[in-house]
Scaffold this motif. Structure first.
Motif, PDB file in Angstrom:
ATOM      1  N   SER A   7       0.813  -1.220   0.000  1.00  0.00           N
ATOM      2  CA  SER A   7       0.000   0.000   0.000  1.00  0.00           C
ATOM      3  C   SER A   7       0.846   1.269   0.000  1.00  0.00           C
ATOM      4  O   SER A   7       2.064   1.244   0.198  1.00  0.00           O
ATOM      5  CB  SER A   7      -0.913   0.011   1.233  1.00  0.00           C
ATOM      6  N   VAL A   8       0.165   2.395  -0.187  1.00  0.00           N
ATOM      7  CA  VAL A   8       0.806   3.710  -0.181  1.00  0.00           C
ATOM      8  C   VAL A   8       1.447   3.990   1.178  1.00  0.00           C
ATOM      9  O   VAL A   8       2.438   4.727   1.263  1.00  0.00           O
ATOM     10  CB  VAL A   8      -0.219   4.811  -0.547  1.00  0.00           C
ATOM     11  N   CYS A   9       0.901   3.407   2.250  1.00  0.00           N
ATOM     12  CA  CYS A   9       1.475   3.618   3.580  1.00  0.00           C
ATOM     13  C   CYS A   9       2.964   3.272   3.609  1.00  0.00           C
ATOM     14  O   CYS A   9       3.759   3.943   4.285  1.00  0.00           O
ATOM     15  CB  CYS A   9       0.732   2.795   4.622  1.00  0.00           C
ATOM     16  N   PHE A  10       3.368   2.222   2.897  1.00  0.00           N
ATOM     17  CA  PHE A  10       4.778   1.856   2.845  1.00  0.00           C
ATOM     18  C   PHE A  10       5.604   2.983   2.234  1.00  0.00           C
ATOM     19  O   PHE A  10       6.722   3.257   2.668  1.00  0.00           O
ATOM     20  CB  PHE A  10       4.968   0.565   2.030  1.00  0.00           C
ATOM     21  N   PRO A  55      -8.915  12.320   6.178  1.00  0.00           N
ATOM     22  CA  PRO A  55      -9.325  11.065   5.534  1.00  0.00           C
ATOM     23  C   PRO A  55      -8.346  10.680   4.429  1.00  0.00           C
ATOM     24  O   PRO A  55      -7.949  11.522   3.619  1.00  0.00           O
ATOM     25  CB  PRO A  55     -10.709  11.401   4.966  1.00  0.00           C
ATOM     26  N   CYS A  56      -7.970   9.420   4.405  1.00  0.00           N
ATOM     27  CA  CYS A  56      -6.921   8.975   3.469  1.00  0.00           C
ATOM     28  C   CYS A  56      -7.168   7.526   3.073  1.00  0.00           C
ATOM     29  O   CYS A  56      -7.466   6.684   3.917  1.00  0.00           O
ATOM     30  CB  CYS A  56      -5.562   9.109   4.148  1.00  0.00           C
ATOM     31  N   LEU A  57      -7.021   7.241   1.781  1.00  0.00           N
ATOM     32  CA  LEU A  57      -7.168   5.871   1.278  1.00  0.00           C
ATOM     33  C   LEU A  57      -5.828   5.155   1.147  1.00  0.00           C
ATOM     34  O   LEU A  57      -5.764   4.043   0.627  1.00  0.00           O
ATOM     35  CB  LEU A  57      -7.875   5.887  -0.090  1.00  0.00           C
ATOM     36  N   GLY A  58      -4.766   5.770   1.648  1.00  0.00           N
ATOM     37  CA  GLY A  58      -3.440   5.168   1.545  1.00  0.00           C
ATOM     38  C   GLY A  58      -3.339   3.748   2.077  1.00  0.00           C
ATOM     39  O   GLY A  58      -2.667   2.915   1.462  1.00  0.00           O
ATOM     40  N   PRO A  59      -4.006   3.412   3.196  1.00  0.00           N
ATOM     41  CA  PRO A  59      -3.873   2.051   3.723  1.00  0.00           C
ATOM     42  C   PRO A  59      -4.428   0.965   2.807  1.00  0.00           C
ATOM     43  O   PRO A  59      -4.086  -0.212   2.973  1.00  0.00           O
ATOM     44  CB  PRO A  59      -4.676   2.108   5.034  1.00  0.00           C
ATOM     45  N   VAL A  60      -5.284   1.325   1.852  1.00  0.00           N
ATOM     46  CA  VAL A  60      -5.899   0.307   0.983  1.00  0.00           C
ATOM     47  C   VAL A  60      -5.543   0.504  -0.488  1.00  0.00           C
ATOM     48  O   VAL A  60      -6.055  -0.205  -1.351  1.00  0.00           O
ATOM     49  CB  VAL A  60      -7.441   0.303   1.146  1.00  0.00           C
ATOM     50  N   GLY A  64      -5.810   2.322  -7.248  1.00  0.00           N
ATOM     51  CA  GLY A  64      -6.701   1.201  -6.987  1.00  0.00           C
ATOM     52  C   GLY A  64      -6.281   0.375  -5.782  1.00  0.00           C
ATOM     53  O   GLY A  64      -5.284   0.681  -5.112  1.00  0.00           O
ATOM     54  N   PRO A  65      -7.031  -0.687  -5.488  1.00  0.00           N
ATOM     55  CA  PRO A  65      -6.766  -1.497  -4.289  1.00  0.00           C
ATOM     56  C   PRO A  65      -5.400  -2.163  -4.311  1.00  0.00           C
ATOM     57  O   PRO A  65      -4.935  -2.639  -5.349  1.00  0.00           O
ATOM     58  CB  PRO A  65      -7.883  -2.550  -4.326  1.00  0.00           C
ATOM     59  N   SER A  66      -4.760  -2.194  -3.145  1.00  0.00           N
ATOM     60  CA  SER A  66      -3.474  -2.881  -3.013  1.00  0.00           C
ATOM     61  C   SER A  66      -3.714  -4.376  -2.842  1.00  0.00           C
ATOM     62  O   SER A  66      -4.852  -4.854  -2.910  1.00  0.00           O
ATOM     63  CB  SER A  66      -2.706  -2.328  -1.809  1.00  0.00           C
ATOM     64  N   GLY A  67      -2.642  -5.097  -2.574  1.00  0.00           N
ATOM     65  CA  GLY A  67      -2.778  -6.543  -2.434  1.00  0.00           C
ATOM     66  C   GLY A  67      -3.338  -6.988  -1.105  1.00  0.00           C
ATOM     67  O   GLY A  67      -3.683  -8.164  -0.940  1.00  0.00           O
ATOM     68  N   SER A  68      -3.417  -6.075  -0.131  1.00  0.00           N
ATOM     69  CA  SER A  68      -3.942  -6.425   1.199  1.00  0.00           C
ATOM     70  C   SER A  68      -4.905  -5.337   1.650  1.00  0.00           C
ATOM     71  O   SER A  68      -4.511  -4.407   2.343  1.00  0.00           O
ATOM     72  CB  SER A  68      -2.800  -6.583   2.201  1.00  0.00           C
ATOM     73  N   VAL A  69      -6.148  -5.454   1.234  1.00  0.00           N
ATOM     74  CA  VAL A  69      -7.150  -4.418   1.481  1.00  0.00           C
ATOM     75  C   VAL A  69      -8.065  -4.836   2.619  1.00  0.00           C
ATOM     76  O   VAL A  69      -8.564  -5.963   2.647  1.00  0.00           O
ATOM     77  CB  VAL A  69      -7.983  -4.162   0.202  1.00  0.00           C
ATOM     78  N   ALA A  82     -12.218  -2.233   7.958  1.00  0.00           N
ATOM     79  CA  ALA A  82     -11.480  -1.622   9.065  1.00  0.00           C
ATOM     80  C   ALA A  82     -11.232  -0.143   8.816  1.00  0.00           C
ATOM     81  O   ALA A  82     -11.168   0.651   9.763  1.00  0.00           O
ATOM     82  CB  ALA A  82     -10.152  -2.350   9.275  1.00  0.00           C
ATOM     83  N   LEU A  83     -11.072   0.247   7.549  1.00  0.00           N
ATOM     84  CA  LEU A  83     -10.775   1.648   7.235  1.00  0.00           C
ATOM     85  C   LEU A  83     -12.005   2.544   7.313  1.00  0.00           C
ATOM     86  O   LEU A  83     -11.912   3.701   7.759  1.00  0.00           O
ATOM     87  CB  LEU A  83     -10.158   1.749   5.832  1.00  0.00           C
TER      88      LEU A  83
END
Length: 250
Positions: free
Chosen positions: A162-165, A182-187, A208-213, A217-218
């Motif tokens: 994810s973008v968080c990394f 609000p942020c969609l970085g974790p997904v 778009g969605p990462s490999g671990s969405v 939880a978000l």
């Protein structure tokens, strides 16, 4: 004989093709190793297939698009889709949640001249795809990696995290933790270099969605940070709406 590269466009804004042109020095080096046989954004010169690697930008929005992408697949050894339109339906996939006939009546003076499908769908919904390169637009470094990998006969080294990394790697303070943004970085799939969070803006999910969405939880976190249900839906319904919806259903 040099391997052949082809680039095709369906329903899109051309931004991902322009990313390839923006590679400049890398593109010149690439041109010395491959034959760019079909790339109308760059040249009107076209060589007939079959092609070793075809890049397809854009979604399928008409019956003609669907027929054309089947012909491209049949004429390509490898087919890679590039960008949110080709991998998820793109911003135009918002039509999937509305009345397309009403859009035609409101937008066009002569709607009877407009022939379109009711939905905008990714290329993978119509033909087999060897790799999907995400982004709106795609990242030039990932694009060069994908092209190089396929021409070398290896798997592309494109991370699925994810973008968080990316925020952690560049030392960017988490906008959600620090500011309640609000942020969609974790997904969201990495690739942009965490551009928006670097400017204290939440991620909008361009890749778009990462490999671990984990959207269940978000979503409570988004609500905690001031979003009601309608705002959350709008937040997820941008560049990759069908892909995020699929994650919610899974």
């Amino acid at each position: 004989m040099a391997p052949t590269l082809a680039v095709f466009k369906l329903a899109s804004c051309d931004g991902c093709q322009l990313t390839l042109l923006d590679c400049e020095d890398e593109l010149l080096a690439l041109a010395g190793e491959v034959e760019i046989a079909h790339f109308l954004e760059a040249s009107s010169a076209v060589a007939p297939g079959p092609y070793d690697l075809s890049l397809v930008e854009g979604s399928v929005t008409t019956a003609e698009d669907a027929e054309r992408v089947r012909a491209i697949r049949a004429n390509s050894r490898h087919l890679v889709t590039i960008g949110a339109c080709a991998t998820a339906g793109g911003i135009q996939a918002l039509r999937n949640y509305a009345d397309v006939d009403e859009y035609r009546r409101v937008v066009y003076a002569h709607p009877e001249y407009i022939s379109t499908l009711a939905t905008s769908t990714p290329v993978s919904a119509h033909v087999g795809v060897d790799f999907e390169l995400r982004g709106c637009p795609i990242d030039r470094r990932q694009l060069i990696e994908v092209i190089t990998a396929f021409l070398a006969g290896r798997k592309p080294d494109v991370p699925n995290h994810s973008v968080c990394f990316e925020c952690k790697r560049r030392g960017t303070v988490c906008v959600t933790v620090a500011h309640g943004t609000p942020c969609l970085g974790p997904v969201t799939h990495a690739g942009c270099g965490a551009l928006c969070p670097a400017y204290r803006r939440g991620c909008f999910g361009c890749f778009g969605p990462s490999g671990s969405v984990n959207l269940p939880a978000l979503i409570p976190v988004l609500r905690r940070d001031g979003m009601d249900d309608a705002a959350v839906e709008r937040f997820l319904h941008t560049f990759n709406a069908p892909a995020f919806d699929e994650e919610l259903r899974s």
